[in-house]
Design a protein around this motif. Structure first.
Motif, PDB file in Angstrom:
ATOM      1  N   SER A 113      43.967  43.555  31.925  1.00  0.00           N
ATOM      2  CA  SER A 113      43.269  43.838  33.174  1.00  0.00           C
ATOM      3  C   SER A 113      41.779  43.543  32.969  1.00  0.00           C
ATOM      4  O   SER A 113      41.122  44.172  32.142  1.00  0.00           O
ATOM      5  CB  SER A 113      43.454  45.303  33.569  1.00  0.00           C
ATOM      6  N   ILE A 114      41.271  42.596  33.736  1.00  0.00           N
ATOM      7  CA  ILE A 114      39.866  42.220  33.597  1.00  0.00           C
ATOM      8  C   ILE A 114      38.963  43.404  33.925  1.00  0.00           C
ATOM      9  O   ILE A 114      37.958  43.634  33.243  1.00  0.00           O
ATOM     10  CB  ILE A 114      39.543  40.989  34.476  1.00  0.00           C
ATOM     11  N   GLY A 115      39.331  44.169  34.930  1.00  0.00           N
ATOM     12  CA  GLY A 115      38.542  45.345  35.300  1.00  0.00           C
ATOM     13  C   GLY A 115      38.487  46.376  34.173  1.00  0.00           C
ATOM     14  O   GLY A 115      37.425  46.922  33.864  1.00  0.00           O
ATOM     15  N   GLU A 116      39.640  46.650  33.567  1.00  0.00           N
ATOM     16  CA  GLU A 116      39.688  47.629  32.474  1.00  0.00           C
ATOM     17  C   GLU A 116      38.947  47.138  31.237  1.00  0.00           C
ATOM     18  O   GLU A 116      38.237  47.900  30.589  1.00  0.00           O
ATOM     19  CB  GLU A 116      41.139  47.961  32.117  1.00  0.00           C
ATOM     20  N   VAL A 117      39.103  45.851  30.903  1.00  0.00           N
ATOM     21  CA  VAL A 117      38.399  45.289  29.750  1.00  0.00           C
ATOM     22  C   VAL A 117      36.892  45.344  29.996  1.00  0.00           C
ATOM     23  O   VAL A 117      36.119  45.744  29.118  1.00  0.00           O
ATOM     24  CB  VAL A 117      38.873  43.844  29.451  1.00  0.00           C
ATOM     25  N   SER A 118      36.468  44.967  31.196  1.00  0.00           N
ATOM     26  CA  SER A 118      35.040  45.000  31.529  1.00  0.00           C
ATOM     27  C   SER A 118      34.474  46.404  31.442  1.00  0.00           C
ATOM     28  O   SER A 118      33.379  46.622  30.916  1.00  0.00           O
ATOM     29  CB  SER A 118      34.805  44.440  32.939  1.00  0.00           C
ATOM     30  N   ARG A 119      35.219  47.373  31.954  1.00  0.00           N
ATOM     31  CA  ARG A 119      34.785  48.766  31.902  1.00  0.00           C
ATOM     32  C   ARG A 119      34.658  49.237  30.452  1.00  0.00           C
ATOM     33  O   ARG A 119      33.675  49.873  30.067  1.00  0.00           O
ATOM     34  CB  ARG A 119      35.790  49.638  32.668  1.00  0.00           C
ATOM     35  N   ALA A 120      35.652  48.904  29.643  1.00  0.00           N
ATOM     36  CA  ALA A 120      35.636  49.308  28.236  1.00  0.00           C
ATOM     37  C   ALA A 120      34.486  48.643  27.473  1.00  0.00           C
ATOM     38  O   ALA A 120      33.824  49.277  26.645  1.00  0.00           O
ATOM     39  CB  ALA A 120      36.970  48.974  27.570  1.00  0.00           C
ATOM     40  N   VAL A 121      34.241  47.366  27.770  1.00  0.00           N
ATOM     41  CA  VAL A 121      33.117  46.659  27.134  1.00  0.00           C
ATOM     42  C   VAL A 121      31.806  47.329  27.522  1.00  0.00           C
ATOM     43  O   VAL A 121      30.957  47.620  26.670  1.00  0.00           O
ATOM     44  CB  VAL A 121      33.108  45.162  27.530  1.00  0.00           C
ATOM     45  N   ARG A 122      31.643  47.597  28.803  1.00  0.00           N
ATOM     46  CA  ARG A 122      30.407  48.225  29.290  1.00  0.00           C
ATOM     47  C   ARG A 122      30.184  49.573  28.604  1.00  0.00           C
ATOM     48  O   ARG A 122      29.088  49.858  28.114  1.00  0.00           O
ATOM     49  CB  ARG A 122      30.496  48.371  30.812  1.00  0.00           C
ATOM     50  N   GLU A 123      31.218  50.403  28.553  1.00  0.00           N
ATOM     51  CA  GLU A 123      31.086  51.724  27.929  1.00  0.00           C
ATOM     52  C   GLU A 123      30.765  51.611  26.440  1.00  0.00           C
ATOM     53  O   GLU A 123      29.901  52.328  25.927  1.00  0.00           O
ATOM     54  CB  GLU A 123      32.372  52.537  28.119  1.00  0.00           C
TER      55      GLU A 123
END
Length: 162
Positions: A113-123
């Motif tokens: 999931s691009i959204g989940e990966v992006s969120r995890a990267v950001r955090e």
């Protein structure tokens, strides 16, 4: 007679500073604060970029960093003797005195999931940068530049040597 008794009692004449007051002024001139607060620490953009690059690569689902062109040039650089992998590939930081902002380019693995990966990267990036630098991360912008398909081979430039 009062002047004499005042001097005898305090050891000073009127208008002369006490030993405590004189010592306080001397102490203020010497350092003026806790040793850890004297001076400034500046953090280079490259330092924040390295921290963010390593933190982003630690996230499951991030296949690579950077756009296709930067990855191609990076692969060439990696093959040159003495060349090393660029940890900062795909990371751009703007660092101020107390804040920083980051732009990341990532390649996500197919099926994630691009959204989940992006969120995890950001955090992960925010946590690592703020912990290590004590700078406030005001934003982490993420551009997903590609998706790594399971049957795709790694992008390596063709060798010109035979």
């Amino acid at each position: 007679m009062t002047d004499m008794s005042e001097r005898h009692r305090t050891g000073k004449t009127e208008g002369e500073p006490t030993a405590e007051a004189a010592a306080g002024r001397r102490g203020a001139r010497r350092g003026g604060g806790v040793a850890g607060t004297r001076g400034r620490t500046t953090i280079a953009d490259g330092v924040v970029e390295k921290i963010a690059g390593l933190a982003a690569r630690d996230v499951v689902g991030v296949h690579a960093m950077g756009s296709g062109l930067s990855r191609t040039f990076g692969a060439v650089r990696d093959r040159v003797p003495g060349g090393s992998k660029s940890i900062t590939r795909g990371v751009k930081a703007e660092v101020g005195e107390v804040q920083t902002a980051l732009d990341l380019e990532i390649v996500v693995e197919y099926g994630m999931s691009i959204g989940e990966v992006s969120r995890a990267v950001r955090e992960n990036v925010i946590a690592a940068v703020e912990r290590m630098t004590e700078l406030e991360v005001v934003e982490v912008n993420i551009a997903v530049t590609d998706v790594k398909l399971p049957d795709e081979e790694e992008e390596e430039p063709e060798s010109r040597l035979q």
